[in-house]
Design an enzyme around this catalytic site. Sequence first.
Site, PDB file in Angstrom:
ATOM      1  N   HIS A  12     -17.765  17.069   8.396  1.00  0.00           N
ATOM      2  CA  HIS A  12     -17.474  18.433   7.955  1.00  0.00           C
ATOM      3  C   HIS A  12     -16.704  18.437   6.648  1.00  0.00           C
ATOM      4  O   HIS A  12     -16.081  19.446   6.296  1.00  0.00           O
ATOM      5  CB  HIS A  12     -16.723  19.176   9.062  1.00  0.00           C
ATOM      6  CG  HIS A  12     -17.549  19.283  10.300  1.00  0.00           C
ATOM      7  ND1 HIS A  12     -18.424  20.321  10.532  1.00  0.00           N
ATOM      8  CD2 HIS A  12     -17.693  18.432  11.358  1.00  0.00           C
ATOM      9  CE1 HIS A  12     -19.055  20.122  11.686  1.00  0.00           C
ATOM     10  NE2 HIS A  12     -18.624  18.974  12.202  1.00  0.00           N
ATOM     11  N   GLU A  21       9.928  -0.745  -1.871  1.00  0.00           N
ATOM     12  CA  GLU A  21       9.805   0.344  -0.891  1.00  0.00           C
ATOM     13  C   GLU A  21      10.437  -0.055   0.447  1.00  0.00           C
ATOM     14  O   GLU A  21      11.206   0.698   1.060  1.00  0.00           O
ATOM     15  CB  GLU A  21       8.319   0.671  -0.644  1.00  0.00           C
ATOM     16  CG  GLU A  21       7.596   1.258  -1.832  1.00  0.00           C
ATOM     17  CD  GLU A  21       6.946   0.203  -2.737  1.00  0.00           C
ATOM     18  OE1 GLU A  21       7.435  -0.951  -2.779  1.00  0.00           O
ATOM     19  OE2 GLU A  21       5.973   0.555  -3.413  1.00  0.00           O
ATOM     20  N   GLY A  42      -0.650 -11.304   3.008  1.00  0.00           N
ATOM     21  CA  GLY A  42      -0.110 -10.082   3.623  1.00  0.00           C
ATOM     22  C   GLY A  42      -1.177  -9.257   4.328  1.00  0.00           C
ATOM     23  O   GLY A  42      -0.991  -8.811   5.465  1.00  0.00           O
ATOM     24  N   ARG A  43      -2.325  -9.069   3.680  1.00  0.00           N
ATOM     25  CA  ARG A  43      -3.358  -8.202   4.264  1.00  0.00           C
ATOM     26  C   ARG A  43      -4.149  -8.896   5.378  1.00  0.00           C
ATOM     27  O   ARG A  43      -5.068  -8.309   5.953  1.00  0.00           O
ATOM     28  CB  ARG A  43      -4.277  -7.664   3.169  1.00  0.00           C
ATOM     29  CG  ARG A  43      -4.886  -8.721   2.265  1.00  0.00           C
ATOM     30  CD  ARG A  43      -5.522  -8.123   1.029  1.00  0.00           C
ATOM     31  NE  ARG A  43      -5.992  -9.131   0.078  1.00  0.00           N
ATOM     32  CZ  ARG A  43      -5.239  -9.716  -0.849  1.00  0.00           C
ATOM     33  NH1 ARG A  43      -3.963  -9.391  -0.945  1.00  0.00           N
ATOM     34  NH2 ARG A  43      -5.748 -10.589  -1.677  1.00  0.00           N
ATOM     35  N   LYS A  84       4.519  -2.576 -10.604  1.00  0.00           N
ATOM     36  CA  LYS A  84       5.825  -2.800  -9.948  1.00  0.00           C
ATOM     37  C   LYS A  84       6.885  -3.084 -11.012  1.00  0.00           C
ATOM     38  O   LYS A  84       7.986  -2.542 -10.967  1.00  0.00           O
ATOM     39  CB  LYS A  84       5.757  -4.025  -9.031  1.00  0.00           C
ATOM     40  CG  LYS A  84       4.985  -3.833  -7.752  1.00  0.00           C
ATOM     41  CD  LYS A  84       5.166  -5.100  -6.899  1.00  0.00           C
ATOM     42  CE  LYS A  84       4.108  -5.209  -5.830  1.00  0.00           C
ATOM     43  NZ  LYS A  84       4.161  -6.467  -5.103  1.00  0.00           N
ATOM     44  N   GLU A 134      -8.049  -5.112  -2.342  1.00  0.00           N
ATOM     45  CA  GLU A 134      -7.016  -5.981  -2.902  1.00  0.00           C
ATOM     46  C   GLU A 134      -7.554  -7.420  -2.983  1.00  0.00           C
ATOM     47  O   GLU A 134      -7.081  -8.220  -3.788  1.00  0.00           O
ATOM     48  CB  GLU A 134      -5.745  -5.928  -2.032  1.00  0.00           C
ATOM     49  CG  GLU A 134      -4.501  -6.430  -2.754  1.00  0.00           C
ATOM     50  CD  GLU A 134      -3.198  -6.103  -2.026  1.00  0.00           C
ATOM     51  OE1 GLU A 134      -2.538  -5.111  -2.367  1.00  0.00           O
ATOM     52  OE2 GLU A 134      -2.838  -6.850  -1.103  1.00  0.00           O
ATOM     53  N   LYS A 138       6.646  -9.838   3.845  1.00  0.00           N
ATOM     54  CA  LYS A 138       6.388 -11.266   3.592  1.00  0.00           C
ATOM     55  C   LYS A 138       7.446 -11.812   2.628  1.00  0.00           C
ATOM     56  O   LYS A 138       8.011 -12.865   2.849  1.00  0.00           O
ATOM     57  CB  LYS A 138       4.972 -11.425   3.025  1.00  0.00           C
ATOM     58  CG  LYS A 138       4.587 -12.845   2.770  1.00  0.00           C
ATOM     59  CD  LYS A 138       3.121 -12.961   2.369  1.00  0.00           C
ATOM     60  CE  LYS A 138       2.849 -14.368   1.843  1.00  0.00           C
ATOM     61  NZ  LYS A 138       1.473 -14.574   1.421  1.00  0.00           N
TER      62      LYS A 138
HETATM   63  O1  F6P Z   1       1.928  -4.852  -3.705  1.00  0.00           O
HETATM   64  C1  F6P Z   1       0.962  -5.388  -2.888  1.00  0.00           C
HETATM   65  C2  F6P Z   1       1.557  -6.243  -1.818  1.00  0.00           C
HETATM   66  O2  F6P Z   1       2.033  -7.438  -2.361  1.00  0.00           O
HETATM   67  C3  F6P Z   1       0.565  -6.500  -0.722  1.00  0.00           C
HETATM   68  O3  F6P Z   1      -0.281  -7.551  -0.991  1.00  0.00           O
HETATM   69  C4  F6P Z   1       1.437  -6.708   0.453  1.00  0.00           C
HETATM   70  O4  F6P Z   1       0.744  -6.570   1.641  1.00  0.00           O
HETATM   71  C5  F6P Z   1       2.476  -5.633   0.216  1.00  0.00           C
HETATM   72  O5  F6P Z   1       2.650  -5.601  -1.178  1.00  0.00           O
HETATM   73  C6  F6P Z   1       3.784  -5.817   0.900  1.00  0.00           C
HETATM   74  O6  F6P Z   1       4.393  -7.019   0.564  1.00  0.00           O
HETATM   75  P1  F6P Z   1       5.547  -7.626   1.435  1.00  0.00           P
HETATM   76  O7  F6P Z   1       4.997  -7.904   2.786  1.00  0.00           O
HETATM   77  O8  F6P Z   1       5.991  -8.860   0.727  1.00  0.00           O
HETATM   78  O9  F6P Z   1       6.662  -6.606   1.502  1.00  0.00           O
END
Ligand code: F6P
Length: 540
Positions: free
Chosen positions: A379, A208, A262-263, A507, A348, A202
């Site tokens: 199990h 990452e 995002g979620r 972060k 979240e 987003k």
């Molecule tokens: O760190 C949490 C978050 O902001 C989530 O809400 C989001 O889905 C994810 O990181 C990834 O964010 P982006 O889509 O901006 O890379």
Amino acid sequence: MLKPFHLRRSAAHTKLQGLAKEVGQMHMLRHFEEDEDRLNHMHLEVGPIYMDWSKHRVNEAVMKALFELAEEADWQGGIRQLFGGDPINQTESRSVLHMALRGEAHDAFHVQGVPVMPNVLATRQAMLAYADGVRTEGQVKDVVNIGIGGSDLGPLMVTKALRAEGADGPRVHFVSNVDGAHLEAVLGKIDPASTLFIVVSKTFTTQETMANAEAAKAWLADALGVTAIPNHFAAVSTNVPAAEGFGVPSAHIFGFDDWVGGRYSLWGPVGLSIACSVGSESFQALLNGAREMDRHFAGSPARQNMPLISALLGVWYREYLGFPTHVVLPYAQDLDRFPAYLQQADMESNGKYVGRDGQPVVHSTGPVVWGEAGTNGQHAFYQLLHQGTTVHPVDLIAVKEPLSQFNSHHQKLLANAIAQAEALMCGKSRAEVEEEMRDSGASEDHLASVAPHRVFEGNRPSTFILLSALDAHSLGMLIAFYEHRIFMQGLLWNVCSYDQWGVELGKALAKNILSEWQGSNSSAHHDASTSALIEKLRGA
Ligand code: F6P
């Protein structure tokens, strides 16, 4: 903005506290004895979803008080604000309109008076055409979705769940973790010449995702040369300039708006990897299913409203009976990532202690959400569900249509799902255990020492959700059901469900530690424990 709601100051709260002491402690089997018609008014059927919520520690008095609580929180007003595009994501001044992503041309979704559907439909058309091209042109054998959190969990969960519908599409892989092992494992399985990377973020700034995207780009350039990059990369983001800056051609960039969290984003371009896997027809069916649930949620009265009832049961357990977690148990291997997906969606959204009025709340908020596909979980941790000291309400999700060619497996799977719900509720009394042991010839000594361990107190609540099939339409409905459940709980718990400030501190600190480690920042101060850990890794 949604109005603040102070649950503990509501009239229904006092009633519910009283009811928790009586009804909350009663055995559910007594409710079935007292009300022969219980199942009739405690189940709902919406399209392909059947929800049996009779195995709960509630009776009519509890449900009446819970519905009153929802009235006091103005649940219908909340729905009107959500669907009306009010900026209910108040800390980010944004609307929350993921429902528009599954909308149709005549749906009246607006942000600040501007209709959003024309843009949504144009993007959907472009994205689905691109996905169908990937599927039919035949050059792409592997699609790699690079993203994390909402840019990973939804597409991953849906792609897995719709395995059968994606059988004739390219293989789809997901890389999320900044642990390079994740990328390495995927790169080891694919051929650069027939791979499409989709960078999904987003913000297009997530550490990452950017690290993985850069490494994938270098890997591809190494194998095919830098000129090949534009052909092998697509991007999905609200930050189109950043995606262009990364080197993705505009024709392969699919933008979306900041009123999609995002979620909650798998319904739009974030779902590109899903569309590449299953094709535009199935993707549209997923959207149609979710839209059916939207209409049910927005248009049904309280007593017929599936997401509302499920949300109220959750509030009853968390706030009034003190049960700290919510377990999700899909009896479908293809849904094995559903608990992980729901963890982000729910925790979240509602894992917050500050209320909408900026004050710390005095009541409990979102539970810990966890789970595993059945029967695997049986199990592993069901021992605790049946005999642990804390009660954990569960959602069992099963599918009527067989999920594989092995029909007899399916009967076993469903028998287990139903049996677990029965065992959780009915338990097994001391008298039953003793009779069983005597019948099998146990000595009285053995019986006295072992029988207590074999008793199940039961009275452990579960909702049974039965889908007629695990197809795109039903899955869309199921996901939207949980989205709306989360919205209702956030409304009652008085939290801002659509921000996620709680993830920011870690972060920022990671960035500091990294720059310190790499020698570009020596001014940071840490506590002794953190400093020692950094020093250990530096090898000092
Ligand atoms: O760190 C949490 C978050 O902001 C989530 O809400 C989001 O889905 C994810 O990181 C990834 O964010 P982006 O889509 O901006 O890379």
